[in-house]
Motif scaffolding. Structure first.
Motif, PDB file in Angstrom:
ATOM      1  N   PRO A 145      -7.868  11.937  -1.227  1.00 42.84           N
ATOM      2  CA  PRO A 145      -7.439  10.543  -1.419  1.00 42.84           C
ATOM      3  C   PRO A 145      -5.954  10.347  -1.164  1.00 42.84           C
ATOM      4  O   PRO A 145      -5.547   9.330  -0.575  1.00 42.84           O
ATOM      5  CB  PRO A 145      -7.782  10.256  -2.882  1.00 42.84           C
ATOM      6  N   PHE A 146      -5.138  11.328  -1.568  1.00 41.43           N
ATOM      7  CA  PHE A 146      -3.698  11.208  -1.371  1.00 41.43           C
ATOM      8  C   PHE A 146      -3.359  11.137   0.115  1.00 41.43           C
ATOM      9  O   PHE A 146      -2.540  10.313   0.544  1.00 41.43           O
ATOM     10  CB  PHE A 146      -3.009  12.406  -2.027  1.00 41.43           C
ATOM     11  N   THR A 149      -4.379   7.775   1.586  1.00 40.21           N
ATOM     12  CA  THR A 149      -3.448   6.671   1.335  1.00 40.21           C
ATOM     13  C   THR A 149      -2.296   6.690   2.332  1.00 40.21           C
ATOM     14  O   THR A 149      -1.783   5.624   2.673  1.00 40.21           O
ATOM     15  CB  THR A 149      -2.862   6.737  -0.083  1.00 40.21           C
ATOM     16  N   LEU A 152      -3.585   4.912   5.151  1.00 42.03           N
ATOM     17  CA  LEU A 152      -3.650   3.494   4.801  1.00 42.03           C
ATOM     18  C   LEU A 152      -2.292   2.833   4.978  1.00 42.03           C
ATOM     19  O   LEU A 152      -2.180   1.733   5.546  1.00 42.03           O
ATOM     20  CB  LEU A 152      -4.118   3.345   3.356  1.00 42.03           C
ATOM     21  N   ILE A 153      -1.236   3.516   4.522  1.00 46.02           N
ATOM     22  CA  ILE A 153       0.105   2.938   4.631  1.00 46.02           C
ATOM     23  C   ILE A 153       0.512   2.830   6.091  1.00 46.02           C
ATOM     24  O   ILE A 153       1.116   1.830   6.506  1.00 46.02           O
ATOM     25  CB  ILE A 153       1.106   3.778   3.813  1.00 46.02           C
ATOM     26  N   ALA A 156      -1.169  -0.129   7.426  1.00 47.16           N
ATOM     27  CA  ALA A 156      -0.556  -1.348   6.893  1.00 47.16           C
ATOM     28  C   ALA A 156       0.745  -1.663   7.611  1.00 47.16           C
ATOM     29  O   ALA A 156       1.035  -2.828   7.919  1.00 47.16           O
ATOM     30  CB  ALA A 156      -0.307  -1.190   5.389  1.00 47.16           C
ATOM     31  N   GLY A 159      -0.206  -3.008  10.976  1.00 41.24           N
ATOM     32  CA  GLY A 159      -0.752  -4.354  10.820  1.00 41.24           C
ATOM     33  C   GLY A 159       0.330  -5.371  10.539  1.00 41.24           C
ATOM     34  O   GLY A 159       0.333  -6.470  11.111  1.00 41.24           O
TER      35      GLY A 159
ATOM     36  N   PHE B  67      -2.401   5.334  -7.388  1.00 35.63           N
ATOM     37  CA  PHE B  67      -3.097   4.850  -6.195  1.00 35.63           C
ATOM     38  C   PHE B  67      -3.089   3.333  -6.126  1.00 35.63           C
ATOM     39  O   PHE B  67      -2.953   2.750  -5.044  1.00 35.63           O
ATOM     40  CB  PHE B  67      -4.520   5.394  -6.155  1.00 35.63           C
ATOM     41  N   VAL B  70       0.191   2.300  -4.673  1.00 37.75           N
ATOM     42  CA  VAL B  70       0.278   2.533  -3.226  1.00 37.75           C
ATOM     43  C   VAL B  70      -0.468   1.433  -2.480  1.00 37.75           C
ATOM     44  O   VAL B  70       0.048   0.836  -1.525  1.00 37.75           O
ATOM     45  CB  VAL B  70      -0.296   3.912  -2.880  1.00 37.75           C
ATOM     46  N   ALA B  74       0.923  -1.558   0.153  1.00 34.03           N
ATOM     47  CA  ALA B  74       0.391  -1.811   1.494  1.00 34.03           C
ATOM     48  C   ALA B  74      -0.123  -3.239   1.606  1.00 34.03           C
ATOM     49  O   ALA B  74       0.123  -3.927   2.609  1.00 34.03           O
ATOM     50  CB  ALA B  74      -0.726  -0.820   1.797  1.00 34.03           C
ATOM     51  N   ALA B  77       2.708  -5.756   1.979  1.00 36.45           N
ATOM     52  CA  ALA B  77       3.296  -5.784   3.322  1.00 36.45           C
ATOM     53  C   ALA B  77       2.423  -6.595   4.272  1.00 36.45           C
ATOM     54  O   ALA B  77       2.903  -7.486   4.979  1.00 36.45           O
ATOM     55  CB  ALA B  77       3.474  -4.360   3.830  1.00 36.45           C
ATOM     56  N   VAL B  78       1.088  -6.305   4.266  1.00 31.43           N
ATOM     57  CA  VAL B  78       0.191  -7.018   5.188  1.00 31.43           C
ATOM     58  C   VAL B  78       0.083  -8.493   4.802  1.00 31.43           C
ATOM     59  O   VAL B  78       0.122  -9.379   5.659  1.00 31.43           O
ATOM     60  CB  VAL B  78      -1.192  -6.348   5.201  1.00 31.43           C
TER      61      VAL B  78
END
Lengths: 169, 103
Positions: A145-146, A149, A152-153, A156, A159, B67, B70, B74, B77-78
């Motif tokens: 999961p870490f 992420t 994911l960042i 983001a 995007g 989490f 985090v 994100a 930002a979006v």
């Protein structure tokens, strides 16, 4: 000590949240949200979550709220105007929020005996200290999961850049 | 020691913050302020996670809050990029005037 910290910073957080609700100008709302987040950081610290207190100050009060203030100033947002939509929201919103609050408080206070009390600092069952324990779990059990992420960042960031870019004619 | 606080009080504080966030999400008309109330609700939920992590002497709640932070960063930002794009095309931040998809 625990009680004093809870009363002072809990009251500060509630006052900041109410100010967020009552202020008309977005910049005032953003700054009261910073007050809420800093008070929550102190509450995290008093509950023994030192790493999260630091992360709250750096990530939320630092990065996220600076981004908000930056966008408010970039778009030159003025005071919001009241419309018919906001009257309907008043009629539905305030009783709805009050109902959520009453329900949650009822459940929490009726289970108060089972929940116990909070002591300053606190301790973990099998940890040397807070940060060592977090890093141990984060980099062994929660490694996938870490890493996800971080992807994911990255997505983001891309995007945000694509969405905020000026369209070329 | 008299200076202890029941965990339930922390949860009630989180409930107060969450309700204020939900109320201002519905009442506010400025899209940026609506977005800020979402952040307030996320913070309130984080407080319940930390309180329960303290209660049960387990680290899992704090990992979860990490989490959530985090993902919230994100999301901010979006979301703010979307707000900038909306403002560029519609020249307004009022959610009542952004109703192209309404019937």
């Amino acid at each position: 000590m625990q009680l004093a910290l809870f009363i002072i910073f809990g009251a500060l957080a509630v006052a900041g949240a109410l100010n967020l609700l009552l202020q008309r100008h977005p910049i005032n709302s953003a700054l009261s949200l910073v007050v809420v987040m800093m008070s929550l950081a102190v509450l995290y610290w008093s509950l023994g979550a030192e790493f999260l207190a630091a992360a709250q100050v750096i990530v939320y009060s630092g990065a996220v709220m600076v981004l908000f203030v930056f966008v408010i100033m970039l778009l030159n947002a003025g005071e919001e105007e009241r419309t018919s939509g906001s009257r309907a929201a008043y009629i539905a919103g305030i009783p709805g929020a009050a109902a959520i609050f009453c329900l949650l408080s009822f459940v929490f206070l009726s289970e108060q005996k089972a929940l116990g009390v909070a002591n300053l600092g606190g301790h973990l069952d099998n940890g040397l200290n807070n940060i060592a324990e977090i890093s141990q779990v984060l980099f062994t059990k929660q490694l996938l999961p870490f890493e996800v992420t971080s992807v994911l960042i990255l997505v983001a960031i891309l995007g945000a850049v694509v969405l905020a870019r000026k369209e070329e004619q | 020691m008299a200076a202890q606080v029941p965990t339930a009080y922390y949860l009630v504080l989180a409930a107060i913050l969450f309700s204020i966030g939900a109320g201002s999400f519905l009442i506010k008309r400025n899209i940026i302020t609506i977005f800020m109330s979402i952040e307030l609700m996320l913070n309130a939920v984080n407080l319940t996670f930390v309180a329960f992590a303290h209660q049960w002497h387990q680290i899992s709640g704090q990992i979860f809050v990490f989490f959530v932070m985090v993902v919230a960063a994100a999301e901010a930002a979006v979301g703010l990029a979307i707000i900038i794009a909306i403002f560029r095309t519609r020249q307004t931040l009022n959610v009542d005037q952004i109703d192209l998809m309404k019937l």
